[in-house]
Design a protein around this motif. Structure first.
Motif, PDB file in Angstrom:
ATOM      1  N   PHE A  90       0.838  -1.199   0.000  1.00  0.00           N
ATOM      2  CA  PHE A  90       0.000   0.000   0.000  1.00  0.00           C
ATOM      3  C   PHE A  90       0.868   1.243   0.000  1.00  0.00           C
ATOM      4  CE2 PHE A  90      -4.197  -1.639   0.395  1.00  0.00           C
ATOM      5  CZ  PHE A  90      -4.080  -2.830   1.096  1.00  0.00           C
ATOM      6  N   PHE A 110      -4.810   6.403   1.546  1.00  0.00           N
ATOM      7  CA  PHE A 110      -4.235   5.172   1.034  1.00  0.00           C
ATOM      8  C   PHE A 110      -4.679   4.862  -0.391  1.00  0.00           C
ATOM      9  CE2 PHE A 110      -1.994   3.062   4.479  1.00  0.00           C
ATOM     10  CZ  PHE A 110      -2.364   3.857   5.556  1.00  0.00           C
ATOM     11  N   GLY A 111      -3.769   4.231  -1.123  1.00  0.00           N
ATOM     12  CA  GLY A 111      -4.117   3.685  -2.422  1.00  0.00           C
ATOM     13  C   GLY A 111      -4.820   2.349  -2.273  1.00  0.00           C
ATOM     14  N   PRO A 112      -5.270   1.764  -3.379  1.00  0.00           N
ATOM     15  CA  PRO A 112      -6.041   0.514  -3.337  1.00  0.00           C
ATOM     16  C   PRO A 112      -5.191  -0.727  -3.125  1.00  0.00           C
ATOM     17  CG  PRO A 112      -5.789   1.244  -5.587  1.00  0.00           C
ATOM     18  CD  PRO A 112      -5.216   2.321  -4.736  1.00  0.00           C
TER      19      PRO A 112
ATOM     20  N   TYR B  36      -9.182   3.671  11.017  1.00  0.00           N
ATOM     21  CA  TYR B  36      -9.345   3.310   9.614  1.00  0.00           C
ATOM     22  C   TYR B  36     -10.113   1.995   9.535  1.00  0.00           C
ATOM     23  CZ  TYR B  36      -5.694   6.614   8.093  1.00  0.00           C
ATOM     24  OH  TYR B  36      -4.953   7.731   7.812  1.00  0.00           O
ATOM     25  N   GLN B  38     -10.769  -1.353   6.798  1.00  0.00           N
ATOM     26  CA  GLN B  38     -10.323  -2.010   5.583  1.00  0.00           C
ATOM     27  C   GLN B  38     -11.266  -3.168   5.274  1.00  0.00           C
ATOM     28  OE1 GLN B  38      -6.511  -4.060   5.693  1.00  0.00           O
ATOM     29  NE2 GLN B  38      -6.155  -3.602   3.528  1.00  0.00           N
ATOM     30  N   GLY B  41      -9.932  -7.072   0.550  1.00  0.00           N
ATOM     31  CA  GLY B  41      -9.422  -6.754  -0.773  1.00  0.00           C
ATOM     32  C   GLY B  41      -9.346  -5.279  -1.102  1.00  0.00           C
ATOM     33  N   GLN B  42      -9.573  -4.451  -0.093  1.00  0.00           N
ATOM     34  CA  GLN B  42      -9.582  -3.011  -0.331  1.00  0.00           C
ATOM     35  C   GLN B  42      -8.455  -2.316   0.416  1.00  0.00           C
ATOM     36  OE1 GLN B  42     -11.979  -1.682  -2.469  1.00  0.00           O
ATOM     37  NE2 GLN B  42     -12.479  -3.842  -2.761  1.00  0.00           N
ATOM     38  N   GLY B  43      -8.291  -1.035   0.114  1.00  0.00           N
ATOM     39  CA  GLY B  43      -7.343  -0.229   0.862  1.00  0.00           C
ATOM     40  C   GLY B  43      -7.961   0.272   2.150  1.00  0.00           C
ATOM     41  N   LEU B  44      -7.228   1.096   2.874  1.00  0.00           N
ATOM     42  CA  LEU B  44      -7.713   1.627   4.150  1.00  0.00           C
ATOM     43  C   LEU B  44      -8.472   2.927   3.923  1.00  0.00           C
ATOM     44  CD1 LEU B  44      -5.252  -0.251   4.984  1.00  0.00           C
ATOM     45  CD2 LEU B  44      -5.164   1.153   7.047  1.00  0.00           C
ATOM     46  N   LEU B  46     -10.357   6.170   5.931  1.00  0.00           N
ATOM     47  CA  LEU B  46     -10.427   6.878   7.207  1.00  0.00           C
ATOM     48  C   LEU B  46     -11.867   6.958   7.686  1.00  0.00           C
ATOM     49  CD1 LEU B  46      -8.763   8.607   9.285  1.00  0.00           C
ATOM     50  CD2 LEU B  46      -9.556  10.596   7.987  1.00  0.00           C
ATOM     51  N   GLU B  88     -11.819  -5.162   8.742  1.00  0.00           N
ATOM     52  CA  GLU B  88     -10.757  -5.021   9.721  1.00  0.00           C
ATOM     53  C   GLU B  88     -10.597  -3.543  10.042  1.00  0.00           C
ATOM     54  OE1 GLU B  88      -7.064  -6.953   8.723  1.00  0.00           O
ATOM     55  OE2 GLU B  88      -6.485  -7.017  10.840  1.00  0.00           O
ATOM     56  N   PHE B  90      -8.404  -0.509  12.034  1.00  0.00           N
ATOM     57  CA  PHE B  90      -7.090  -0.148  12.540  1.00  0.00           C
ATOM     58  C   PHE B  90      -7.146   1.194  13.258  1.00  0.00           C
ATOM     59  CE2 PHE B  90      -4.450  -3.333  10.557  1.00  0.00           C
ATOM     60  CZ  PHE B  90      -5.159  -3.725   9.432  1.00  0.00           C
TER      61      PHE B  90
END
Lengths: 119, 113
Positions: A90, A110-112, B36, B38, B41-44, B46, B88, B90
Motif C-alpha cells: 500500500f 491510502f491507495g487501493p 481506519y 479495511q 481486498g480493499q485499501g484503508l 479513514l 478489519e 485499525f
C-alpha cells in the motif's frame, strides 16, 4: 480527484526478477509512504518520503529501494525479488501543517493496494 | 516507545447490536489519533480522526470515537452494526514532528445475522 493510485494492481514475479511499483497522488501532499501488509502482522512501513528528492527507511526497508523524483510520484523498487516479499503493498500520502515550531502530519490517504506474488 | 495497541484481535457481533473496538495509546504528548477501516481486498479508509477539542468525534458510516486522556484510550463505537461493517479496523496515532503513523495490529469484526 483520483486521490492515491497504484500501478499495477496485481503482479506475479519469479525469484530474482525486478519490478517497480508506482504510486501517484494528485492532492499535492508532501509526505508519501510505502507499506506492506501481511496476515497477522498489520501494516509495516517500508520507506517514506517527506518531500521531493528525499527518502528515508522505515521498519522493513531491506530488499527495497525508493525514489521520489517528482512530488506526486513515489516509486518502490524490488531489485531481486524473493518469496518473502510476497505481500500486499500500500502506498499512502499525507498533508502537513505548521503548529508553532512543530510540524503536524495529518491523516494518511491510502491507495487501493498492489498484490504481489513471488514464486 | 510511542505506540498504539488494539487488545482485541477478533470480535463477533450480531447485526443490529452495538459495537465497541478498543484502542490504547502510549505517547508522551497528546497524539493525533485515527480509526481506519479495511474491507476485504480493499485499501484503508479513514473513519474519523481526533486532533484536539471535543473528545467525542463523529465519523462516517455512523461511527464515533471518544478520546479519554485519563485512560489513554480512543475507543470506536457504533450503536447498531450492519452486515457491511464486517471488516478489519485499525487504530493509528502520531505526534507533532513525527513523520510516521503508528498502527495497531488491527481488529477483525465479523457480523452474524
Amino acid at each position: 480527484n483520483a486521490g492515491v493510485t497504484q500501478t499495477p494492481k496485481f503482479r506475479v514475479l519469479k525469484t530474482g526478477q525486478s519490478m517497480t511499483l508506482l504510486c501517484a497522488q494528485d492532492m499535492n501532499h508532501e509526505y508519501m509512504y510505502w507499506y506492506r501488509q501481511d496476515p497477522g502482522m498489520g501494516l509495516r512501513l517500508i520507506h517514506y518520503s517527506v518531500g521531493e528528492g528525499t527518502t528515508a527507511k522505515g521498519e522493513v526497508p531491506d530488499g527495497y529501494n525508493v525514489s521520489r523524483l517528482k512530488k506526486q510520484n513515489f516509486l518502490l523498487g524490488l531489485e531481486s525479488a524473493a518469496p518473502s516479499q510476497t505481500s500486499v503493498y500500500f502506498c499512502a500520502s499525507s498533508y502537513t501543517d505548521v503548529q508553532g515550531a512543530l510540524i503536524g502530519v495529518h491523516e494518511q490517504f491510502f491507495g487501493p493496494g498492489t498484490r504481489l506474488t513471488v514464486l | 516507545a510511542q505506540s498504539v495497541t488494539q487488545p482485541d484481535i477478533h470480535i463477533t457481533v450480531s447485526e443490529g447490536a452495538s459495537l465497541e473496538l478498543r484502542c490504547n495509546y502510549s505517547y508522551g504528548a497528546t497524539p493525533y489519533l485515527f480509526w481506519y477501516v479495511q474491507s476485504p481486498g480493499q485499501g484503508l479508509q479513514l473513519l474519523l480522526k481526533y486532533f484536539s477539542g471535543d473528545t467525542l468525534v463523529q465519523g462516517i458510516k455512523g461511527f464515533e470515537a471518544e478520546f479519554k486522556r485519563s485512560q489513554s484510550s480512543f475507543n470506536l463505537r457504533k450503536p447498531s452494526v450492519h452486515w457491511s461493517d464486517a471488516a478489519e479496523y485499525f487504530c493509528a496515532g502520531i505526534t507533532l514532528n513525527d513523520y510516521k503513523l503508528s498502527f495497531g495490529a488491527g481488529t477483525t469484526v465479523t457480523v452474524r445475522a
